[in-house]
Design a protein around this motif. Sequence first.
Motif, short mmCIF file in Angstrom:
data_model
loop_
_atom_site.label_atom_id
_atom_site.label_comp_id
_atom_site.label_asym_id
_atom_site.label_seq_id
_atom_site.Cartn_x
_atom_site.Cartn_y
_atom_site.Cartn_z
N ARG A 91 -17.99 1.74 -7.09
CA ARG A 91 -17.11 2.59 -6.31
C ARG A 91 -17.10 4.01 -6.87
O ARG A 91 -17.05 4.22 -8.09
CB ARG A 91 -15.69 2.02 -6.28
CG ARG A 91 -15.60 0.64 -5.63
CD ARG A 91 -14.15 0.22 -5.47
NE ARG A 91 -13.49 1.06 -4.49
CZ ARG A 91 -13.23 0.69 -3.22
NH1 ARG A 91 -13.61 -0.50 -2.79
NH2 ARG A 91 -12.61 1.51 -2.41
N ILE A 99 0.82 -1.22 0.00
CA ILE A 99 0.00 0.00 0.00
C ILE A 99 0.85 1.27 0.00
O ILE A 99 0.55 2.21 -0.75
CB ILE A 99 -1.00 -0.03 1.17
CG1 ILE A 99 -2.02 -1.14 0.94
CG2 ILE A 99 -1.70 1.32 1.33
CD1 ILE A 99 -2.99 -1.34 2.07
N ASN A 147 -5.69 -4.15 -5.96
CA ASN A 147 -6.17 -4.31 -4.59
C ASN A 147 -5.49 -3.33 -3.64
O ASN A 147 -6.11 -2.85 -2.69
CB ASN A 147 -5.95 -5.75 -4.12
CG ASN A 147 -6.88 -6.73 -4.81
OD1 ASN A 147 -7.95 -6.35 -5.29
ND2 ASN A 147 -6.48 -7.99 -4.86
N ALA A 148 -4.22 -3.02 -3.89
CA ALA A 148 -3.54 -2.01 -3.08
C ALA A 148 -4.18 -0.65 -3.29
O ALA A 148 -4.34 0.13 -2.33
CB ALA A 148 -2.05 -1.97 -3.44
N TYR A 149 -4.56 -0.35 -4.52
CA TYR A 149 -5.29 0.90 -4.78
C TYR A 149 -6.58 0.93 -3.98
O TYR A 149 -6.91 1.94 -3.33
CB TYR A 149 -5.59 1.02 -6.28
CG TYR A 149 -6.52 2.19 -6.62
CD1 TYR A 149 -5.99 3.41 -7.02
CD2 TYR A 149 -7.90 2.05 -6.53
CE1 TYR A 149 -6.84 4.47 -7.32
CE2 TYR A 149 -8.74 3.10 -6.82
CZ TYR A 149 -8.21 4.32 -7.22
OH TYR A 149 -9.05 5.37 -7.48
N LEU A 150 -7.34 -0.16 -4.01
CA LEU A 150 -8.63 -0.19 -3.34
C LEU A 150 -8.49 -0.09 -1.82
O LEU A 150 -9.38 0.43 -1.15
CB LEU A 150 -9.38 -1.48 -3.71
CG LEU A 150 -9.75 -1.63 -5.19
CD1 LEU A 150 -10.37 -2.99 -5.44
CD2 LEU A 150 -10.67 -0.52 -5.65
N ARG A 151 -7.37 -0.56 -1.28
CA ARG A 151 -7.15 -0.51 0.16
C ARG A 151 -6.44 0.76 0.63
O ARG A 151 -6.36 1.01 1.84
CB ARG A 151 -6.32 -1.73 0.59
CG ARG A 151 -7.01 -3.07 0.41
CD ARG A 151 -6.29 -4.18 1.18
NE ARG A 151 -4.89 -4.28 0.77
CZ ARG A 151 -4.44 -5.10 -0.17
NH1 ARG A 151 -5.29 -5.88 -0.82
NH2 ARG A 151 -3.15 -5.16 -0.46
N LYS A 209 -5.48 4.32 1.86
CA LYS A 209 -6.20 5.33 2.62
C LYS A 209 -6.29 6.65 1.86
O LYS A 209 -7.25 7.40 2.01
CB LYS A 209 -5.53 5.54 3.97
CG LYS A 209 -5.63 4.34 4.90
CD LYS A 209 -4.97 4.62 6.24
CE LYS A 209 -5.08 3.42 7.17
NZ LYS A 209 -4.43 3.67 8.49
N ARG A 234 -5.99 8.01 -2.02
CA ARG A 234 -5.83 7.74 -3.44
C ARG A 234 -5.52 9.02 -4.21
O ARG A 234 -5.46 9.02 -5.44
CB ARG A 234 -7.09 7.08 -4.00
CG ARG A 234 -7.40 5.75 -3.32
CD ARG A 234 -8.62 5.05 -3.90
NE ARG A 234 -8.99 3.92 -3.05
CZ ARG A 234 -9.85 4.00 -2.04
NH1 ARG A 234 -10.47 5.14 -1.78
NH2 ARG A 234 -10.10 2.93 -1.30
N GLU A 236 0.38 4.28 -2.72
CA GLU A 236 0.04 5.63 -2.32
C GLU A 236 1.08 6.63 -2.82
O GLU A 236 0.73 7.75 -3.22
CB GLU A 236 -0.11 5.72 -0.80
CG GLU A 236 -1.37 5.01 -0.29
CD GLU A 236 -1.56 5.13 1.20
OE1 GLU A 236 -0.55 5.34 1.92
OE2 GLU A 236 -2.71 5.02 1.67
N HIS A 274 -2.84 -7.66 -7.52
CA HIS A 274 -2.28 -7.15 -6.28
C HIS A 274 -2.17 -5.63 -6.28
O HIS A 274 -2.43 -4.99 -5.26
CB HIS A 274 -0.90 -7.78 -6.03
CG HIS A 274 0.02 -7.69 -7.19
ND1 HIS A 274 0.03 -8.63 -8.21
CD2 HIS A 274 0.97 -6.78 -7.51
CE1 HIS A 274 0.96 -8.29 -9.09
NE2 HIS A 274 1.53 -7.17 -8.71
#
Length: 371
Positions: A163, A82, A119-123, A125, A127, A86, A116
Amino acid sequence: MNLIPLHIRSVLRRLGPAVVIAALGMGWLLPSHAADDFKIGVYYFPGWKDNQLGGPYPHPWEKIKPFPEREPTLGWYAEGDIPVMEKQLGWMNQYGIDYVVFDWYWGSDNKTHLDHALNAYLRAKDRHDVQFAIMWTSHSDYMFSLEQFKTIFQFWADRYGFRKEYLRVDGKPVVFIFSAGLLNKNAAKLGMTTAQLLAIGDQIFKDAGLGGVSFIGGVSNGPNGVDYSRQSGWTGFSSYNLHGPALKRFAGGRQQTRSYAELAQGYDDQWQYMLSHVEGIYVVPMLSGWDHRPWGASPDPMHDMSIADPVQFQKHLEAARAVMLSEPEKTKKMGVICCWNEFGEGSFIEPTKKFGFSYLEKVKQVFGTQK
């Protein structure tokens, strides 16, 4: 949309129509290019995590290390972490990238592969106000069944489409398809037209309360058997990367490029061809370069010399900007750059230890986005 600011219009009403016409004719009243007029995206290749099913190699960075000029500013990072995502999103925001299109893979096992980074984008905090979309990388000749298509469409609607960060065109989520031609071929194998197949996906998105879906088909150079009409089922078209012009030939009858100057010529030829053939949307593609040597030399090794320096890249972006402005309704002033991090193909604008932020600086300079 009225381009004249409200406070100026109030003055002009008092001056009279003759003055207004004269001023417009001289160009005095047209505002300078607004920072948010363009919508610029970048493709993201999720190939930089070890031992991934569907990955290019078990240890992909090892293939890049012999090309030290491509080492990212972040080093040989662990993609999918993540903090890495970020940081990348922060840079995109800072330098005028409005959305990121993640290469998206769906296997014959009905599972996602190489997700992966997404999913890091979606998780994440933060963006950094960068939107996202997916591009189904439909590379192979594997033919999906109708039930598999329905599963894929439903997955997109349930997992991504709802989303608020998801990229939309005309109020509908956008899904890029790497190869319109291969999807057309798959539809025919199912005994369906492409329009019928895509209508199923559109209805699934509508049933999910998403208003439908905007499908953008990826195409290769020039005439390729793809129907560009509104009856095709496609909302519009674009390209991931191109390797030569639509109709022209280079010296000796070549169609593939042997320099970035030729590559830029090829893109310009393709842009003009598409604008004259596409009836829907055309998302203008751009490319930072091509040098496939880390993955293995191109069949024509000279094709791997199609690499931009920052000045050449700027001129290419300026040409793309002019195309967007020439057809603002058709292009919606949308463009997409290949790529953020295709280090194995020599197509990248992610900061590197050699080039720093020079390519991103050109994006910001040309498209004028001030974050």
